[in-house]
Structure formats: C-alpha cells, structure tokens
Design a protein around this motif. Structure first.
Motif: not given
Ligand SMILES: NC(=O)c1ccc[n+]([C@@H]2O[C@H](COP(=O)([O-])OP(=O)(O)OC[C@H]3O[C@@H](n4cnc5c(N)ncnc54)[C@H](O)[C@@H]3O)[C@@H](O)[C@H]2O)c1
Length: 346
Positions: A186-211
């Motif tokens: 994420l840092d590398a991508a933001m750096y390449v893009l010149g740290f554009p401003e983010v307006s909104r985020v959405s995400a899904h996360m799982f815990q299926k294998i590690g446990n």
C-alpha cells in the motif's frame, strides 16, 4: 574525522539483526553503543553476535547512560508509539520499523512529537526505495502512463503465517496481513501515485485457515491463539476518481506461494512494480516501453541509508512521519470498514 554518532537498538529480534545492525555496521560515521531487549539474555547474545558495545533490559537506563544520537525501534507493533516517543524525548533521531503504530491516533502523536523535537523520524517502508519503485514514480509523474485510474495491490501468501514473534496476536500487532505485509505494498503504491487523497474505503476480511492449520512456509503457530485476519480484500476510492484494489493474506488457497507486487493501469500505459515494467498495446500486441531485468534487492539497505544520510544533513527522501500517519490512517479505516461491514469516508 568528527565524532561518531552513537546508535542504539530497541528490540533485539530478527529485523534488528538482519537489517538495522547489519546496515549501521557498514557506516564509519556510526558507533554501535547499545541494544535493549526486555529479554536480557537475548540482548546479551545479540550484542555479542553483532559487535554492540553494551546491552540493557531497560530502555530508560540505556538512554541515561548512553545518550544515543540514533535509535532503531524494532519491537512488536504495540510498543512502537511508546518507544518512539521515548526516543524523541531523549533527543534521538529515530528509525522505526513498520507499521508506524497500532492506530492513526498514535501515528499522529508520533509525527507531532517528531516535529516538536525537530528530530528525524523515519519508518522502514523499504519497498519504496527499490530502483523499480523510484523509476515508476518518475514515469507516473512524467505522465508516461497517462491517468492512472486502477491500481491493483497484492501482498498475498498461500501458507505464510509467521511462526515467530507475535504476528498472530491481534492485541500485540493490531492485525494480521494488512498491517504486516499489505501495508508495505500500500505504501509503495501510494508513493508511486504521489500520495493521492483517498475519499472512501470498503473491505472484507476473513479468518478461515490460520485458526485451523498450525504450520506453513514460515514455521508453526498455535491456531487457538490466532486472533488476526488471515486475508483481507479492499477497495480504496480516490478523490481523483481512481481506485486502488488491495488483496493481502497470510494464508489463502491461491496457486502462487507468494506475490508482493502492484500493477498500475493508466489510460496511456500500464506498469508492474517488481521488476518495473511499463507496457502498452499496439494493434493487439503488448509493447514494452521500459523494463528492468530484475527487481532491486537492495531496497532495505537503501531505506536505512536514506535515514542515516538524512540524519547527517543530506536532503534525501525518507518515509517520513507525515506519510507514515497517512498510511496508518488508511490501515485503520480499512480495518474499521471490514469490522463494521460498511464503507468508511475519510
Ligand atoms: N520492514 C520489514 O520488512 C519488517 C520485517 C520484519 C519485521 N518488521 C517489523 O519489526 C518489528 C519486530 O519484528 P521482528 O520480526 O524483528 O520480531 P522479533 O520477535 O524477532 O523481535 C522483537 C524483539 O523485541 C523484543 N521486545 C519485546 N518487548 C520489548 C520491550 N518492551 N523492550 C525491548 N524489547 C522488547 C523481543 O524480546 C524481541 O527480541 C515488528 O514491528 C515488525 O512488523 C518489519
């Protein structure tokens, strides 16, 4: 030669040894005065193996005795904020391991403390120091890709739950793959893009294998104490209309063992980060505009080098406390979006 700068390390674990002390030892301007580890036996063994003059279990005692000019913070994530604030309060310049902290509020406090102390605070987001990342940053800024409207970020491991340290403990680390490896890409991508401003985020996360599973590519862990996500998938919407899509995992049933890469799609050309490759399409054929043969493996060394050179007064780029705060804020918003099951506006 002028007096050598005194260096101390807080946390004598694997990254302190492989990266921090290994780099400092190459610089004649520096002197390795101390290592602090809450496990004194570990601190002693670390000092002996790495030519560090003295070892301590208590950081405060070390600061009073040694008054280091430079300090590396290599402790678990939960301690970064406390240890950085302590180092700054003693007048040291600081290189802190990633992630900056556990929360955006902590990263905010750290950047303010660095400003007040007028000391260098750098984070070890080393992938941005690769020649590949530098090249793409220049090319994106020069307009070679045109408008970059889709960026695909991957920090994916099939069976790469860390078997050492406290990486599966949410209380100590703040999360799993997102805060540990996703944050790097994420840092590398933001750096390449010149740290554009983010307006909104959405995400899904799982815990299926590690446990459920207990061993993998990086050793074994206790599934009953696996309290972090094992995969997370997110979309970050930019104010400029573009999107970043992020996938990250410690464990996920995908074919490749590991992918750490970013793909940028512009309206004139596209690019892959590692190794840097810029391409377009002509009459249906892929046309390479620019390509590095091999990804730059010296990126960790370059991250440390930039920090030390900045401390010595050179005007070089570092991953600074302001950018560290921006990245930490995004990570916090992504976890919040995944936990609450709704998009978060920034
Ligand atoms: N930049 C990278 O690519 C990279 C890679 C690996 C780790 N890291 C980061 O480095 C940090 C450490 O990871 P690691 O893999 O070296 O872990 P580790 O478990 O090998 O080392 C951590 C060390 O901190 C010590 N410690 C714990 N509490 C302490 C305290 N209160 N005071 C002093 N020492 C204390 C532990 O005893 C241990 O020796 C983490 O934040 C991790 O995210 C970054």
């Amino acid at each position: 030669m002028s007096k050598k700068l005194k260096v101390a390390l807080i946390g004598g674990g694997q990254i302190a040894e492989k990266v921090h002390v290994a780099y400092y030892a190459t610089r004649q301007e520096l002197e390795l005065v101390a290592v602090v580890d809450s496990d004194l036996t570990r601190a002693q063994a670390f000092a002996e193996r790495n030519g560090v003059a003295r070892f301590y279990a208590d950081a405060e005692e070390m600061y009073l005795a040694e008054q280091p000019d430079i300090v590396s913070i290599c402790t678990p994530n939960k301690l970064h904020c406390e240890h950085v604030l302590q180092a700054l309060s003693h007048g040291s310049h600081v290189m802190c391991e990633k992630p900056p902290a556990m929360t955006a509020a902590e990263a905010d406090q750290m950047r303010q403390a660095a400003r007040q102390a007028q000391k260098v605070l750098a984070y070890d987001f080393h992938h941005r120091f690769a020649a590949d990342t530098q090249l793409l940053r220049q090319q994106v800024a020069a307009g070679t890709l045109g408008e970059v409207y889709v960026t695909n970020i991957q920090a994916v491991r099939r069976c790469g739950v860390p078997g050492w340290g406290v990486f599966t403990d949410k209380e100590q680390q703040g999360g799993g793959p997102l805060i540990d490896i996703g944050i790097h890409m994420l840092d590398a991508a933001m750096y390449v893009l010149g740290f554009p401003e983010v307006s909104r985020v959405s995400a899904h996360m799982f815990q299926k294998i590690g446990n459920v599973k207990r061993s993998g590519q990086f050793g074994s862990w206790d599934p009953a104490r696996f309290t972090v996500e094992d995969s997370l998938f997110a979309t970050l919407e930019l104010k400029n209309g573009g999107i970043l899509r992020l996938e990250t995992s410690f464990a996920l049933n995908v074919k490749p063992q590991s992918v750490m890469n970013v793909e940028f799609c512009g309206d004139k050309a596209g690019a892959t980060l590692f190794p840097a490759h810029i391409y377009t399409d002509e009459d249906g054929q892929l046309l390479t505009l620019c390509q590095r043969e091999k990804a730059d493996d010296a990126r960790h060394h370059k991250s440390m080098q930039a920090f030390v050179n900045r401390v010595l007064g050179e005007e070089v780029d570092i991953a600074d406390a302001e950018q560290g705060y921006i990245i930490q804020r995004l990570v916090g918003a992504l976890y919040q979006a995944a936990e609450e099951g709704k998009s978060i506006s920034l």
